[in-house]
Structure formats: C-alpha cells, structure tokens
Design a protein around this motif. Structure first.
Motif, mmCIF file in Angstrom:
data_model
loop_
_atom_site.group_PDB
_atom_site.id
_atom_site.type_symbol
_atom_site.label_atom_id
_atom_site.label_comp_id
_atom_site.label_asym_id
_atom_site.label_seq_id
_atom_site.Cartn_x
_atom_site.Cartn_y
_atom_site.Cartn_z
ATOM 1 N N MET A 1 0.837 -1.177 0.000
ATOM 2 C CA MET A 1 0.000 0.000 0.000
ATOM 3 C C MET A 1 0.891 1.253 0.000
ATOM 4 S SD MET A 1 -3.054 0.957 2.580
ATOM 5 C CE MET A 1 -2.417 2.071 3.792
ATOM 6 N N THR A 2 0.608 2.171 -0.912
ATOM 7 C CA THR A 2 1.352 3.418 -1.009
ATOM 8 C C THR A 2 0.668 4.485 -0.168
ATOM 9 O OG1 THR A 2 1.965 2.867 -3.266
ATOM 10 C CG2 THR A 2 2.230 5.149 -2.607
ATOM 11 N N VAL A 3 1.453 5.134 0.656
ATOM 12 C CA VAL A 3 0.923 6.223 1.474
ATOM 13 C C VAL A 3 1.140 7.523 0.720
ATOM 14 C CG1 VAL A 3 1.140 7.458 3.659
ATOM 15 C CG2 VAL A 3 1.434 4.977 3.598
ATOM 16 N N GLN A 4 0.064 8.256 0.504
ATOM 17 C CA GLN A 4 0.142 9.506 -0.234
ATOM 18 C C GLN A 4 0.452 10.660 0.721
ATOM 19 O OE1 GLN A 4 -3.347 10.317 -2.486
ATOM 20 N NE2 GLN A 4 -2.288 11.709 -3.858
ATOM 21 N N ALA A 5 1.348 11.540 0.277
ATOM 22 C CA ALA A 5 1.699 12.704 1.086
ATOM 23 C C ALA A 5 0.512 13.654 1.160
ATOM 24 C CB ALA A 5 2.891 13.416 0.471
ATOM 25 N N PRO A 6 0.360 14.358 2.273
ATOM 26 C CA PRO A 6 -0.724 15.344 2.372
ATOM 27 C C PRO A 6 -0.543 16.432 1.318
ATOM 28 C CG PRO A 6 0.483 15.167 4.452
ATOM 29 C CD PRO A 6 1.179 14.304 3.459
ATOM 30 N N PRO A 7 -1.632 17.041 0.861
ATOM 31 C CA PRO A 7 -1.528 18.104 -0.143
ATOM 32 C C PRO A 7 -0.609 19.256 0.273
ATOM 33 C CG PRO A 7 -3.819 17.463 0.134
ATOM 34 C CD PRO A 7 -3.025 16.745 1.199
ATOM 35 N N SER A 8 -0.525 19.515 1.563
ATOM 36 C CA SER A 8 0.249 20.672 2.035
ATOM 37 C C SER A 8 1.742 20.393 2.179
ATOM 38 C CB SER A 8 -0.298 21.144 3.383
ATOM 39 O OG SER A 8 -0.008 20.179 4.383
ATOM 40 N N THR A 9 2.228 19.255 1.713
ATOM 41 C CA THR A 9 3.628 18.886 1.925
ATOM 42 C C THR A 9 4.601 19.949 1.420
ATOM 43 O OG1 THR A 9 3.126 16.541 1.933
ATOM 44 C CG2 THR A 9 5.394 17.151 1.447
ATOM 45 N N ASP A 10 4.414 20.420 0.194
ATOM 46 C CA ASP A 10 5.334 21.435 -0.341
ATOM 47 C C ASP A 10 5.239 22.728 0.451
ATOM 48 O OD1 ASP A 10 6.376 19.742 -2.253
ATOM 49 O OD2 ASP A 10 5.192 20.569 -3.907
ATOM 50 N N LEU A 11 4.020 23.141 0.788
ATOM 51 C CA LEU A 11 3.857 24.347 1.602
ATOM 52 C C LEU A 11 4.542 24.162 2.956
ATOM 53 C CD1 LEU A 11 2.774 27.147 2.285
ATOM 54 C CD2 LEU A 11 0.565 26.076 2.831
ATOM 55 N N ALA A 12 4.415 22.996 3.555
ATOM 56 C CA ALA A 12 5.051 22.736 4.853
ATOM 57 C C ALA A 12 6.568 22.842 4.745
ATOM 58 C CB ALA A 12 4.640 21.366 5.380
ATOM 59 N N ARG A 13 7.133 22.323 3.661
ATOM 60 C CA ARG A 13 8.589 22.409 3.467
ATOM 61 C C ARG A 13 9.039 23.858 3.316
ATOM 62 N NH1 ARG A 13 9.932 19.483 -1.530
ATOM 63 N NH2 ARG A 13 12.066 20.023 -0.971
ATOM 64 N N VAL A 14 8.285 24.626 2.527
ATOM 65 C CA VAL A 14 8.605 26.043 2.335
ATOM 66 C C VAL A 14 8.441 26.788 3.662
ATOM 67 C CG1 VAL A 14 7.805 28.168 1.213
ATOM 68 C CG2 VAL A 14 8.053 26.055 -0.126
ATOM 69 N N ALA A 15 7.361 26.504 4.371
ATOM 70 C CA ALA A 15 7.096 27.167 5.652
ATOM 71 C C ALA A 15 8.176 26.840 6.682
ATOM 72 C CB ALA A 15 5.723 26.773 6.177
ATOM 73 N N ASP A 16 8.665 25.611 6.684
ATOM 74 C CA ASP A 16 9.757 25.252 7.598
ATOM 75 C C ASP A 16 11.023 26.047 7.272
ATOM 76 O OD1 ASP A 16 8.192 23.474 9.015
ATOM 77 O OD2 ASP A 16 9.004 21.681 8.032
ATOM 78 N N ALA A 17 11.330 26.178 5.981
ATOM 79 C CA ALA A 17 12.512 26.941 5.583
ATOM 80 C C ALA A 17 12.350 28.418 5.951
ATOM 81 C CB ALA A 17 12.774 26.777 4.085
ATOM 82 N N PHE A 18 11.144 28.951 5.765
ATOM 83 C CA PHE A 18 10.879 30.338 6.168
ATOM 84 C C PHE A 18 11.055 30.463 7.685
ATOM 85 C CE2 PHE A 18 8.455 34.034 7.388
ATOM 86 C CZ PHE A 18 8.662 34.930 6.358
ATOM 87 N N GLY A 19 10.533 29.492 8.429
ATOM 88 C CA GLY A 19 10.673 29.504 9.884
ATOM 89 C C GLY A 19 12.125 29.481 10.319
ATOM 90 N N ASP A 20 12.961 28.713 9.608
ATOM 91 C CA ASP A 20 14.398 28.703 9.924
ATOM 92 C C ASP A 20 15.002 30.091 9.718
ATOM 93 O OD1 ASP A 20 14.245 25.998 10.529
ATOM 94 O OD2 ASP A 20 15.076 25.342 8.597
ATOM 95 N N LEU A 21 14.583 30.760 8.640
ATOM 96 C CA LEU A 21 15.082 32.117 8.399
ATOM 97 C C LEU A 21 14.642 33.075 9.504
ATOM 98 C CD1 LEU A 21 14.509 32.350 4.551
ATOM 99 C CD2 LEU A 21 16.725 32.440 5.725
ATOM 100 N N LEU A 22 13.436 32.883 10.034
ATOM 101 C CA LEU A 22 12.954 33.732 11.127
ATOM 102 C C LEU A 22 13.916 33.705 12.317
ATOM 103 C CD1 LEU A 22 9.109 33.133 11.471
ATOM 104 C CD2 LEU A 22 10.268 35.238 10.851
#
Length: 190
Positions: A1-22
């Motif tokens: 069974m393949t587990v599908q990533a949540p739709p927000s995965t790319d946004l979460a990655r971008v948001a994490d990188a933005f958070g690191d910059l903060l």
C-alpha cells in the motif's frame, strides 16, 4: 500500500525553511528594508503571518481579517511565535477532505483550493527569498524543487493576475537557481 503525502507537503517544506530564516533574524535586522518594495523585515514577516491566518479563514469559509498596524505582534519572539502558532491550522485546512476542490474567495477572484494552495506556497517561498536577501542569509536553503513547480504555476497564472499587484518580471540568468528565477518572475531584481 502506497501512502500519499498530504496536499500541504510542499507548503510545509517552504514554511519550515521560512521559519528557519525567522530564527536567523538579528534584533537590529527587523527594520532593514527587503527586496519587496516598501517593506522592512518586520512588515514582510507580519504580511506572511497575516497571510497564513487569512488563508486559514478563507479555507474555512470565514472572512479574512487584516489587523490594524498597532495590533500586529511586535518583532522578535512574539512575531516568530505567531508564525509558528498559526502554521498548523493553515496546513490542516489545506489537508482537510475536499479542500483542494472547494472554491476559495481570494483577492484575485474565486479559485479552487488547489490554486489557493499554490498561491500560498508561492507567496511564502518568494517572501522567504526576500527575507534571506534582507538579512544576508542564503536563499538556497529554500526548496528548489518547489520553486521549479511554483514557477510553472506563476507562468500559467500571471496573465490573469490583476495589473499592479506585482512588479514586472526581471531578467535572470541561466545559471540562476530556481528560487532566484521565481523571485525574478515576480519582479525581484537579482
């Protein structure tokens, strides 16, 4: 069974990188101008915090709100905290069943939730680039593969955007990174 990533995965990655910059912002840098015309670092971060809240409201069928200037969190720990406190609700709203097909009323018009997700991802990504440039950090820590995908989104949507919302596209070289090219597409000089 393949587990599908949540739709927000790319946004979460971008948001994490933005958070690191903060967390890279020095106390004296909150007032430094950014490549986003007319905004200093505090204004830019407050815009991203407000945007996260507003997208959550729009996705949940509520009217977005814009706080008065005096109601915004002050720079430093409070603004960082506001960013991190609001982010889970935004990601959950995009991951809710049916969110990607539900019409979302945005300032650019009513769009499917998928378009709203791409718009939010692009906004946080490009403002991450702005923030990195303003504080002297590397924008290359932002997800380059997501920048490539959002460049396709911007190319497809740019003609339909209201005039005056974005500066004219700027040139970028073939050796520019994907996030640099995306920033240039949205009017940032490299």
């Amino acid at each position: 069974m393949t587990v599908q990533a949540p739709p927000s995965t790319d946004l979460a990655r971008v948001a994490d990188a933005f958070g690191d910059l903060l967390y890279s912002i020095d106390d004296a840098q909150w007032w430094v101008p950014t490549p986003c015309s007319g905004w200093n670092v505090r204004d830019l971060v407050a815009h991203v915090v407000d945007g996260n809240r507003n997208f959550t409201h729009m996705l949940c069928g509520r009217v977005p709100t814009s706080p008065a200037e005096g109601d915004r969190p002050v720079p430093g720990p409070m603004l960082r905290e506001a960013y991190h406190v609001d982010l889970p609700a935004l990601l959950a709203a995009f991951d809710a069943p049916g969110a990607l097909t539900t019409p979302v009323r945005m300032p650019i018009g009513t769009v499917p939730g998928l378009v709203a997700l791409q718009a939010r991802t692009t906004d946080v990504l490009v403002h991450g680039w702005d923030l990195a440039r303003a504080i002297g950090a590397s924008a290359q820590a932002l997800p380059q593969d997501v920048a490539n995908a959002m460049a396709l989104f911007v190319r497809a949507r740019r003609p339909a955007l209201p005039s005056g919302r974005f500066a004219a596209a700027q040139p970028s070289g073939l050796d520019s990174s994907p996030v640099d090219r995306l920033a240039a597409m949205l009017g940032r000089a490299l």
